[in-house]
Scaffold this motif. Structure first.
Motif, short mmCIF file in Angstrom:
data_model
loop_
_atom_site.label_atom_id
_atom_site.label_comp_id
_atom_site.label_asym_id
_atom_site.label_seq_id
_atom_site.Cartn_x
_atom_site.Cartn_y
_atom_site.Cartn_z
N VAL A 191 36.49 40.17 34.16
CA VAL A 191 37.89 39.96 34.57
C VAL A 191 38.57 41.30 34.83
O VAL A 191 39.28 41.48 35.83
CB VAL A 191 38.65 39.16 33.49
N ALA A 192 38.35 42.26 33.93
CA ALA A 192 38.96 43.59 34.10
C ALA A 192 38.45 44.26 35.38
O ALA A 192 39.23 44.84 36.15
CB ALA A 192 38.66 44.46 32.88
N ILE A 193 37.14 44.19 35.62
CA ILE A 193 36.57 44.77 36.84
C ILE A 193 37.16 44.09 38.07
O ILE A 193 37.52 44.74 39.06
CB ILE A 193 35.04 44.65 36.83
N PHE A 204 39.91 43.99 43.07
CA PHE A 204 40.74 43.23 44.00
C PHE A 204 42.16 43.78 44.06
O PHE A 204 42.84 43.67 45.08
CB PHE A 204 40.74 41.75 43.61
N GLY A 205 42.61 44.39 42.94
CA GLY A 205 43.90 45.07 42.99
C GLY A 205 43.89 46.24 43.96
O GLY A 205 44.83 46.41 44.75
N ALA A 206 42.82 47.05 43.91
CA ALA A 206 42.68 48.18 44.85
C ALA A 206 42.58 47.69 46.28
O ALA A 206 43.17 48.27 47.20
CB ALA A 206 41.47 49.02 44.47
N MET A 207 41.84 46.61 46.48
CA MET A 207 41.71 46.05 47.83
C MET A 207 43.07 45.57 48.36
O MET A 207 43.45 45.87 49.49
CB MET A 207 40.72 44.88 47.82
N GLY A 208 43.78 44.84 47.50
CA GLY A 208 45.09 44.34 47.93
C GLY A 208 46.07 45.45 48.23
O GLY A 208 46.79 45.40 49.24
N TYR A 209 46.08 46.47 47.37
CA TYR A 209 46.97 47.61 47.59
C TYR A 209 46.63 48.33 48.90
O TYR A 209 47.53 48.66 49.69
CB TYR A 209 46.88 48.58 46.42
N SER A 210 45.35 48.56 49.12
CA SER A 210 44.94 49.27 50.33
C SER A 210 45.27 48.46 51.59
O SER A 210 45.74 49.02 52.59
CB SER A 210 43.43 49.54 50.29
N MET A 211 45.03 47.17 51.52
CA MET A 211 45.32 46.32 52.69
C MET A 211 46.82 46.31 53.01
O MET A 211 47.23 46.26 54.17
CB MET A 211 44.82 44.90 52.44
#
Length: 293
Positions: free
Chosen positions: A59-61, A66-73
């Motif tokens: 869950v942490a990973i 997905f947090g990094a992906m969402g932020y970058s997108m």
């Protein structure tokens, strides 16, 4: 009439086919339960603890990735004028980070998993031994050193229903295909070693509440151990496809306090099967998370 009989046989067949998959319905009394049961042995608790550790690490990973992906997108979207860096090739620092971090995560996961796995196979110091032999399609139980040896097979009512074409119901037949004619009675708070083999083809002895599954292989002796903490009735199945009646060789283990076990053992050794069955059928303290009282 033929159509109705066919429907009844199909329904019975579906129940038989799903018996193995739903084998621990008794161990999961809560409707819509999504997580695995904690079980009633230290082995089962170890499996549950490792499951939860792995789950929260994943869950942490997932949150990080997905947090990094969402932020970058969002931050570098084309509509805001972001342009790709065509000259970027690689970053040594980033490559070191995304190599070292997964290795550390794997070590964190592997160390406790290995310790618990070694404990699972450590049968030393057991107080008693039960020999389990698989047959097509039944189980033989022998309490080693106690002159107790018997066959346990599908109970007559379940066998009658499946062969008659009747449609079983949850109300009238709550344990259809999961009851046996002779229950294996074991004492609680006792380290029990199981030696497991087969007389014909490969079977697998599996009671989910105990926290392990062990293959029964012809010519091979596998062993495992358990120490049941909570009195109750725990059901399982053969977990290895072993022939046409694979779905009709359930397992029922009843854990009782030591005094009740000694009474059952005495009746078995005296050949008083009626008394042994009466003790095995007597209700005990309801079990929590992993069985049925």
């Amino acid at each position: 009439m033929k159509a109705n009989a066919m429907v009844a046989r199909v329904a019975a067949g579906l129940l038989a086919a799903t018996a193995s998959a739903s084998a621990w319905a008794d161990s999961e009394p809560v409707r819509w339960q999504l997580n695995m049961p904690e079980g009633v042995t230290r082995t089962a608790e170890n499996a549950y603890d490792m499951h939860m550790l792995m789950l929260w690490i994943c869950v942490a990973i997932g949150l990080v990735v997905f947090g990094a992906m969402g932020y970058s997108m969002y931050k570098f979207r084309h509509s805001k004028g972001a342009k790709p860096d065509v000259d970027f090739t690689h970053s040594t620092k980033l490559e070191i980070i995304w190599t070292v971090v997964p290795v550390l995560i794997l070590v964190i996961m592997a160390v406790p998993a290995t310790a618990r796995l070694m404990e699972q196979y450590d049968t030393k110091g057991s107080d008693m031994t039960v020999k389990v032999t698989g047959y097509q399609w039944m189980w033989r139980y022998e309490i080693v050193g106690e002159d107790v040896n018997f066959i346990s097979r599908l109970d007559r009512e379940s066998d009658r229903i499946r062969q008659s074409g009747e449609t079983p119901t949850a109300e009238a037949n709550p344990h259809y295909l999961r009851d046996v004619d002779r229950v294996l009675v074991l004492p609680t708070e006792t380290k029990i070693r199981f030696v497991i083999t087969s007389d014909d083809v490969i079977h697998a002895w599996w009671v989910p509440a105990l926290g392990w599954k062990q293959d029964a292989i012809p010519g091979v002796i596998n062993d495992a151990w358990t120490e049941i903490r909570t009195p109750g009735t725990y059901r399982g199945v053969c977990a290895e496809l072993c022939g046409k009646d694979h779905g009709f060789m359930p397992i029922v283990v009843k854990a009782v306090p030591r005094a009740e076990y000694e009474a059952w053992l005495t009746a078995q050794k005296a050949g008083d099967l009626a008394e042994a069955d009466r003790i095995a059928a007597t209700s005990v303290v309801p079990a929590k998370a992993g069985g049925e009282g």
